[in-house]
Design an enzyme around this catalytic site. Structure first.
Site, PDB file in Angstrom:
ATOM      1  N   ASP A  74      -0.106   0.088   6.510  1.00 21.83           N
ATOM      2  CA  ASP A  74      -0.718   1.129   7.340  1.00 21.83           C
ATOM      3  C   ASP A  74      -0.584   2.479   6.636  1.00 21.83           C
ATOM      4  OD1 ASP A  74      -1.140  -0.809   9.234  1.00 21.83           O
ATOM      5  OD2 ASP A  74       0.616  -0.262  10.443  1.00 21.83           O
TER       6      ASP A  74
HETATM    7  N1  URA Z   1       3.390  -4.184  10.007  1.00 25.66           N
HETATM    8  C1  URA Z   1       2.869  -3.030  10.481  1.00 25.66           C
HETATM    9  O1  URA Z   1       2.826  -2.799  11.684  1.00 25.66           O
HETATM   10  N2  URA Z   1       2.384  -2.146   9.589  1.00 25.66           N
HETATM   11  C2  URA Z   1       2.428  -2.328   8.261  1.00 25.66           C
HETATM   12  O2  URA Z   1       1.996  -1.461   7.496  1.00 25.66           O
HETATM   13  C3  URA Z   1       2.976  -3.535   7.776  1.00 25.66           C
HETATM   14  C4  URA Z   1       3.452  -4.455   8.678  1.00 25.66           C
END
Ligand code: URA
Length: 240
Positions: A103
């Site tokens: 993310d």
């Molecule tokens: N889980 C999440 O919520 N975000 C990420 O970036 C990776 C795993």
């Protein structure tokens, strides 16, 4: 393959720099100076020396980036900073792309490569490649949280694979190990328990650990051993 392409594929110069250096007589092929950038060479047979350094041709390149917050895991974006911007132009020209996504506000280990088959297989749910994340969350985790993660948390109409939750003694931080990669998975798992992630960092991917010497935004190529670990996790170390 063209001589200037082989030189730039080795990461020692851009294609343009390689072409002008070749014209200036800075490359030899099998001991003879070659001044034509478009001279055809065989990377497996011909010995190419560039500016005095013998080149070892690499078919693929593998990089680890310590992804900073605020960057999207993409090769291009019109409005937001994207991870490929953090690599030198030679790598972008080679067509490197991130193996999976973090993310925008997640930090840590992002592997990038131009080896599509290894990337595809490392992300395949069938391979169960492990990813370890460290986290902080807004409220202390209840004592049954480890069991809930181990049993498989349900997100909408999907049940997650068993995950290993290891809270620190404050139960406000710790690590989570996943073997899959659903959209916003860890954030949604915590929300399911009535909690909220406040920071998330990927520490390992496919048995490769983020190099602690890399500050956010810094990168380096994988070592030979790390590359072998990745190829073996993806199953591309041997022919199918
Ligand atoms: N889980 C999440 O919520 N975000 C990420 O970036 C990776 C795993």
């Amino acid at each position: 393959m063209r001589l200037d392409k082989l030189i730039s594929d080795c990461g020692v110069a851009t294609r343009k720099e390689a072409a002008s250096a070749v014209r200036a007589g800075q490359a030899t092929v099998n001991g003879n100076v070659v001044r034509e950038p478009d001279r055809k060479v065989d990377p497996g047979l011909d010995a190419v020396v560039f500016r005095g350094i013998p080149l070892v041709y690499r078919r693929f390149v593998y990089v680890m980036l310590n992804k900073p917050t605020g960057y999207v895991s993409a090769t291009d974006d019109r409005s937001l900073p994207y991870v490929l911007e953090l690599l030198p132009p030679e790598y972008r020209k080679r067509g490197l792309f991130p193996v999976g996504r973090l993310d925008r506000d997640t930090t840590g280990l992002l592997v990038m490569t131009d080896d599509g088959q290894t990337a595809h297989r490392a992300l395949s749910p069938r391979r169960h490649v492990e990813k370890v994340y460290s986290f902080t969350c807004i409220a202390p985790l209840p004592l049954d949280a480890e069991a809930a993660f181990a049993d498989g948390i349900t997100l909408g109409d999907e049940t997650c694979k068993p995950a290993l939750l290891k809270p620190a003694s404050d139960r406000l931080s710790g690590t989570v190990t996943l073997t899959e990669g659903k959209y916003h998975q860890i954030k949604r798992m915590f929300e399911r328990l009535g909690n909220k992630i406040t920071s998330l960092k990927r520490e390992t991917f496919a048995g490769i650990a983020l190099d602690p010497a890399l500050a956010p935004g810094e990168w380096r190529e994988l070592t030979e051993r790390e590359t072998e670990t990745l190829l073996s996790a993806a199953g591309t170390d041997k022919p199918e």
